[in-house]
Structure formats: structure tokens, C-alpha cells
Design an enzyme around this catalytic site. Sequence first.
Site, PDB file in Angstrom:
ATOM      1  N   ASP A  51      20.617   5.394  22.464  1.00  0.00           N
ATOM      2  CA  ASP A  51      20.525   6.973  22.640  1.00  0.00           C
ATOM      3  C   ASP A  51      20.307   7.318  24.131  1.00  0.00           C
ATOM      4  O   ASP A  51      19.849   6.372  25.002  1.00  0.00           O
ATOM      5  CB  ASP A  51      19.412   7.590  21.890  1.00  0.00           C
ATOM      6  CG  ASP A  51      19.820   7.734  20.322  1.00  0.00           C
ATOM      7  OD1 ASP A  51      20.665   7.366  19.876  1.00  0.00           O
ATOM      8  OD2 ASP A  51      18.763   8.539  19.821  1.00  0.00           O
ATOM      9  N   HIS A 105      20.391  17.739  25.422  1.00  0.00           N
ATOM     10  CA  HIS A 105      19.210  17.081  24.721  1.00  0.00           C
ATOM     11  C   HIS A 105      17.828  17.922  25.327  1.00  0.00           C
ATOM     12  O   HIS A 105      16.955  17.183  25.666  1.00  0.00           O
ATOM     13  CB  HIS A 105      18.965  15.538  25.200  1.00  0.00           C
ATOM     14  CG  HIS A 105      18.444  14.791  24.327  1.00  0.00           C
ATOM     15  ND1 HIS A 105      16.969  14.768  24.603  1.00  0.00           N
ATOM     16  CD2 HIS A 105      18.742  13.909  23.502  1.00  0.00           C
ATOM     17  CE1 HIS A 105      16.390  13.896  23.570  1.00  0.00           C
ATOM     18  NE2 HIS A 105      17.220  13.322  23.083  1.00  0.00           N
ATOM     19  N   HIS A 196      16.939   2.673  23.382  1.00  0.00           N
ATOM     20  CA  HIS A 196      17.777   3.468  24.312  1.00  0.00           C
ATOM     21  C   HIS A 196      18.235   2.837  25.480  1.00  0.00           C
ATOM     22  O   HIS A 196      17.911   1.572  25.714  1.00  0.00           O
ATOM     23  CB  HIS A 196      16.531   4.403  25.046  1.00  0.00           C
ATOM     24  CG  HIS A 196      16.217   5.235  24.049  1.00  0.00           C
ATOM     25  ND1 HIS A 196      15.163   5.239  22.927  1.00  0.00           N
ATOM     26  CD2 HIS A 196      16.370   6.603  23.798  1.00  0.00           C
ATOM     27  CE1 HIS A 196      14.941   6.009  22.324  1.00  0.00           C
ATOM     28  NE2 HIS A 196      15.559   7.112  22.740  1.00  0.00           N
TER      29      HIS A 196
END
Length: 234
Positions: A51, A105, A196
Site C-alpha cells: 500500500d 489517502h 507498505h
Amino acid sequence: MAINIWCFCAVILIWLGINAVGSARISSNYHVKAYCSNPSEREKKIALTFDDGPSEFTLEVLALLKKHNAKATFFCIGKNIEKHPEIVKQIIDEGHLVGNHSYSHSKFFDFYNAKQIREEIQKTDALLEKYTSKKINFFRPPYGVTTPSIRRALNVTGHKTIGWSIRSLDGGTKNQDLIFNRLIKYISPGGIVLLHDTGKHSVLVLEQFLQFLQQNNYEVISIEELLNLKAYGN
């Protein structure tokens, strides 16, 4: 009368609690159907997802994936795609998948209305589709939080929501031992791992984790193969 008021307040508090937990846990399917694993998978097969990129650390992630012959899905933020378009191209050229992780985001994303959410999703789709030439089908909501507004937006865009069953917590801590031990504790066939591609600590843990998977005969496969879902449409 006082008892009725207390009963009403108790019901409201219970409802708020259920709603909060359901919204925060993507695997609950409370607002949106989310694909978080393949519980029917019996072989040692899992999927890796990343992500919040692309970022400069994505290049290190890609190098490790190539070294270990592993494929992954990268859920990209629109504003980061604009900063690093060449990295998105490299992700796709090296045989990995990309998905939509919103444009901004924003920490307030779950307070957006359906129109705002739809616009963010569509804006990020347009950026990714420059490289896929096909419709983006996968979406992961920021922070894994779902809401009625997100549901209404997805009803229009038609995306499949992809969650996870193994959360590394590398977005909240840089303690590599804690992250690695959490990953190996919860690893199981059919799982989807959330990492991530935005920090050095995540890259270092990824190298350890890929070695662990290899030593324990786990195969890293794509989300498409694990879930029997297509990442891209026509």
C-alpha cells in the site's frame, strides 16, 4: 420514563459500537464485501500486497520480488502516481498488478460523501489506466475503513474491494522484529499479506519474510490467481 430513556441510550451506544467496529474491520463485510483471503486454499500459497506507493522504496521492493521470483499487487495512491509515473510503469512491466488506493489517502477519507469518493477513485483509475490500457478492478480503501458512502461509490465504479488477512502493522511501527514475528505468526495458506512500499524498515522485513516463505515452502502468487478475480477489465 427514566428507564426507557436509559434503554434508548444503551441501544444507541450498542449500535454505534457495532457500526464503528464494522466500519474499521474490512473483513467484517459490514458495509462492503471485501476479499481478504481464500479460506478454501489448502496448498501453501499466499498473495503479497503493498500500500501507499509508489515511492523510491518501491524500487527496492521490486528488486527483492524479482530476486525471489514473487509477484505482488501494489495499491497505489493517485498523487504518488503523479510523482513517480516511471515506477508504476516498472511495476507493470515486471509482471505485477496495480490497484486503486484513492487519490489523496486523506485521513478524512471515510467522512467524504459518495460523490467525493467516486471522483477520487475515478481520478486514480485514469492515472493507472495510462499504463494498463484496461479498467482497474481492484480497490483498497484508505486505512481499510469502509462506510455507506464508499459502498455507494463502489456501486457506481464497480470495483472489487481487496482487504487482507495478515496485517504487518509496518505502517505504524518501525520495529522490524515485531513486524516480522507478526507476519510469521499469522501466515497460513490462502492468506493476503499487507505491507507498505514506503519505508526502509518494510524493505528489510520483506527480505526476511521472503526468505522465510522460501524456507517453509510457501509460494507467492498473484491476487488474481489466489482469489480467481481479474485485476483489470476491458
